[in-house]
Design an enzyme around this catalytic site. Structure first.
Site: not given
Length: 335
Positions: A22, A75, A105, A144, A207, A230-231
């Site tokens: 991120m 990455q 992305c 990814k 996700g 992630g988030r």
């Protein structure tokens, strides 16, 4: 001693909980915190290949790995296959665990220029690019990506999985939304399951993995090797501790106490200031504080975006009981 490929494959097949890459989040300090809570593998922020090849200071910072960053992958992203291959060789010199190619992305300024999810417009070119990167380095290479650009009729992920495996990609992470969805709507994990069914390489599901229940269900429903988070980690890095407790021991780990929340808030702020300087250190910490302090007195003080980050951080910390940290902000004369 096992080869780097065998080592990475073993890690990815052991139900890992991986910290997703991120931008402006997964720096050295945050990776260290997440690893302590149980993140098996961490990924760096997105590294622009052009910046890396030009020796840009930001790109160099992103690929500089500390001694305790052993289980970190770098990455990279870009739109030119040759430049991606060159950048992979530069990144390899930093001794990461592996190289990951960002093909997912969705942000228009990235995907619109052919990088990130822009590769999904031409799956054949994406596969050829991945082959070039694989052949350019000795480290393992992973990809990814999203399930596709848009509607189901344009969902190439299953065929892509086969073809990426054929050119030597060691593992595939599938964010189970389309590029057009961004972060909206629900992630459809069935696409990760379909991709997993046609390959022998590890597939990681990404996700809507927000906690231990999600991680357990995602692995059960997809048969994937692991999950990428992630988030949720931005506001709640304890998620890795909770996921590991569930996957390893079948236990439900209690949420962090108020004291733990305040302690991590202080620790993260101090380490960011030490690593990035006072102005940037405070600024990059701010995005985490509302989650760290959620439900505690003073947390609402983080909301006003019009205020200087230093002022907001100081007041929130003071109201939450972390008065020992006020000096970090007030040396700049913040109220």
């Amino acid at each position: 001693m096992p080869s780097s490929h065998d080592r990475v494959r073993a890690l990815l097949e052991a139900r890992p909980a991986i910290l997703a890459p991120m931008e402006d989040v997964t720096d050295t300090v945050f990776r260290r915190l997440c690893r302590r809570f149980g993140a098996t593998i961490c990924l760096t922020e997105f590294v622009n290949v052009e910046g890396l090849l030009r020796g840009c200071r930001t790109a160099k910072r992103k690929v500089t790995l500390a001694q305790d960053d052993e289980l970190t992958a770098i990455q990279i992203y870009g739109s030119d296959p040759g430049r991606l291959a060159q950048a992979a060789r530069v990144a390899e010199a930093a001794s990461p665990l592996y190289i990951d190619i960002n093909c997912g992305c969705w942000v228009p300024k990235i995907a619109g220029r052919g990088a990130g999810a822009g590769w999904l417009r031409n799956p054949e070119a994406m596969v050829a690019m991945a082959r070039d990167v694989v052949e350019s380095v000795s480290l393992p290479v992973t990809v990814k990506t999203r399930i596709g650009l848009g509607p189901e009729s344009h969902m190439p992920i299953v065929d892509l999985a086969r073809r990426l495996e054929d050119v030597g990609v060691l593992a595939l992470t599938v964010h189970c939304r389309t590029a057009q969805m961004g972060h909206s709507g629900a992630a459809d994990w069935t696409w990760a399951a379909r991709a997993r069914e046609v390959v022998s390489i590890p597939v990681i599901v990404n996700g809507d993995v927000r906690g231990a229940d999600d991680a357990e269900r995602a692995l059960a429903e997809t048969g994937c090797a692991g999950v990428m988070i992630g988030r949720r980690a931005i506001e709640h890095p304890w998620v890795f501790r909770e996921v590991r407790a569930r996957l390893d021991r079948g236990e439900t780990h209690p949420p962090p106490s108020a004291a733990e929340r305040i302690a991590l808030c202080c620790e993260h702020l101090v380490q960011n200031v030490e690593a990035r300087g006072e102005r940037h250190g405070v600024a990059v910490t701010r995005r985490h504080l509302s989650g760290y302090l959620k439900g505690l007195p003073g947390a609402a003080a983080l909301a006003p975006a019009r205020e200087r980050p230093e002022s907001v951080c100081c007041r929130a910390l003071e109201n939450s009981g972390a008065r020992s940290m006020i000096f970090v902000c007030r040396r700049r004369g913040s109220p």
